[in-house]
Design an enzyme around this catalytic site. Sequence first.
Site, PDB file in Angstrom:
ATOM      1  N   HIS A 222       0.769  -1.220   0.013  1.00 38.61           N
ATOM      2  CA  HIS A 222       0.090   0.134   0.021  1.00 38.61           C
ATOM      3  C   HIS A 222       0.892   1.266   0.112  1.00 38.61           C
ATOM      4  O   HIS A 222       0.564   2.433  -0.376  1.00 38.61           O
ATOM      5  CB  HIS A 222      -1.080  -0.034   1.270  1.00 38.61           C
ATOM      6  CG  HIS A 222      -0.385   0.187   2.434  1.00 38.61           C
ATOM      7  ND1 HIS A 222      -0.003  -0.969   3.385  1.00 38.61           N
ATOM      8  CD2 HIS A 222       0.140   1.145   3.279  1.00 38.61           C
ATOM      9  CE1 HIS A 222       0.637  -0.374   4.432  1.00 38.61           C
ATOM     10  NE2 HIS A 222       0.649   0.640   4.357  1.00 38.61           N
ATOM     11  N   ASP A 245      -0.185  -7.663   0.493  1.00 39.99           N
ATOM     12  CA  ASP A 245       0.430  -6.110   0.993  1.00 39.99           C
ATOM     13  C   ASP A 245       1.694  -6.264   0.887  1.00 39.99           C
ATOM     14  O   ASP A 245       2.325  -6.302   2.026  1.00 39.99           O
ATOM     15  CB  ASP A 245      -0.204  -5.601   2.374  1.00 39.99           C
ATOM     16  CG  ASP A 245       0.079  -4.253   2.505  1.00 39.99           C
ATOM     17  OD1 ASP A 245       0.654  -3.491   1.512  1.00 39.99           O
ATOM     18  OD2 ASP A 245      -0.304  -3.707   3.520  1.00 39.99           O
ATOM     19  N   SER A 326       4.139   2.218   8.220  1.00 38.20           N
ATOM     20  CA  SER A 326       3.924   1.488   7.080  1.00 38.20           C
ATOM     21  C   SER A 326       5.091   0.790   6.480  1.00 38.20           C
ATOM     22  O   SER A 326       6.035   1.866   5.999  1.00 38.20           O
ATOM     23  CB  SER A 326       2.937   1.803   6.188  1.00 38.20           C
ATOM     24  OG  SER A 326       1.538   1.965   6.893  1.00 38.20           O
TER      25      SER A 326
END
Length: 367
Positions: A222, A245, A326
């Site tokens: 992402h 992901d 992230s």
Amino acid sequence: MEKRLRQRAVLPVVAACATAAVVGTPVAVAAPDGTFAPTAASVAIGHLVATTGVDPARAAHVLAVQRAGAVRIHDLDRRLGARAAGGYLDPRTGSAVVNVLDAPSAELVRAAGATPRAVRYGTAELKSVQAALELVPNTSAGLDPRSDQVVLTVSDAAPPEQAAGLLDAARGFGDRVRVERARGVFRPLVYDGDEISDGQSVCSAGFNSNKGGQNYIIDAGHCAQGLPYWQGIGPTEDARFPGTDYSLIRNDSGDAPGAVNLYDGSTQPIAKAGDATVGEQICKSGRTTQVTCGSVQALNETVDYGDGQTVRGMVKTDTHADHGDSGGPWYDGSTGLGMTGAGDTVSVTWFQPLTAAIAAYGVALNP
């Protein structure tokens, strides 16, 4: 000035595992294969003492032996095949506990040096229950071998009527499903409003790797939607999200050590990739919350963020992470486990297993 500050915010993140030469290489702390570097060990021991009540010496022992137990659990899971019922690490000892459905399985587990535990449901049955649960935004479902159940997590941000329907369906499965509550929105941990394609987004680098003489960074998918060029690093070559992901970023910086930044001038060497195990004490590094540690809560989680964004095969933890973390690396000592995916920014965070990304891209971790 705002743009310049944000660009500088990205660079230390990449330096965490990839291009430390850009901002100054951290001084590595020697750590033999399988052990936590001192900084990470201190945080992990503190978490274990606080959550289990063991003394620091016992907690250090758990960290030293748990990876061997995790490997034993995954090996036995493969050997049991259709009879597999999962396993977990005892948080007070680090030893392997393997669920069994019959006496022959128990004998096999004992012979392998693990502790058998009789349960009612096996992995196949629980996976079928998990698949039958139609998730709604801000909910997740995964397998918890400690309770021999599917754990359904429902956030207070889930749409009320849809959540009520999901909970009603869950009750139909009786004690095969356990419901847990969470707070806040489940979403990828990238700073809100930033566009990754314009070099403004704040993420964290994952793991340095290589293939055919070229260095790469394995990161969160992402983070790399739109295949952006990472300033001072190189272009994104592939990004996969939702569904899974992970992404692959070409690292042209000339600096790609196999180590994780611990944000105090030291690093955690990474020697290999492995699969996470429920009960395992793990740590993560990220540019926002730096080093935080916790434990694995469930495996093979499906997480519904809403807007058609559903990710499968994630690992659920009770470790704090926040926006900007992230893509950052998760590890058990020198074993790399995954990259930060999403969370509620309070106490629930998921990561994408590293082994799946390595298999997809055919890369090897850098030494």
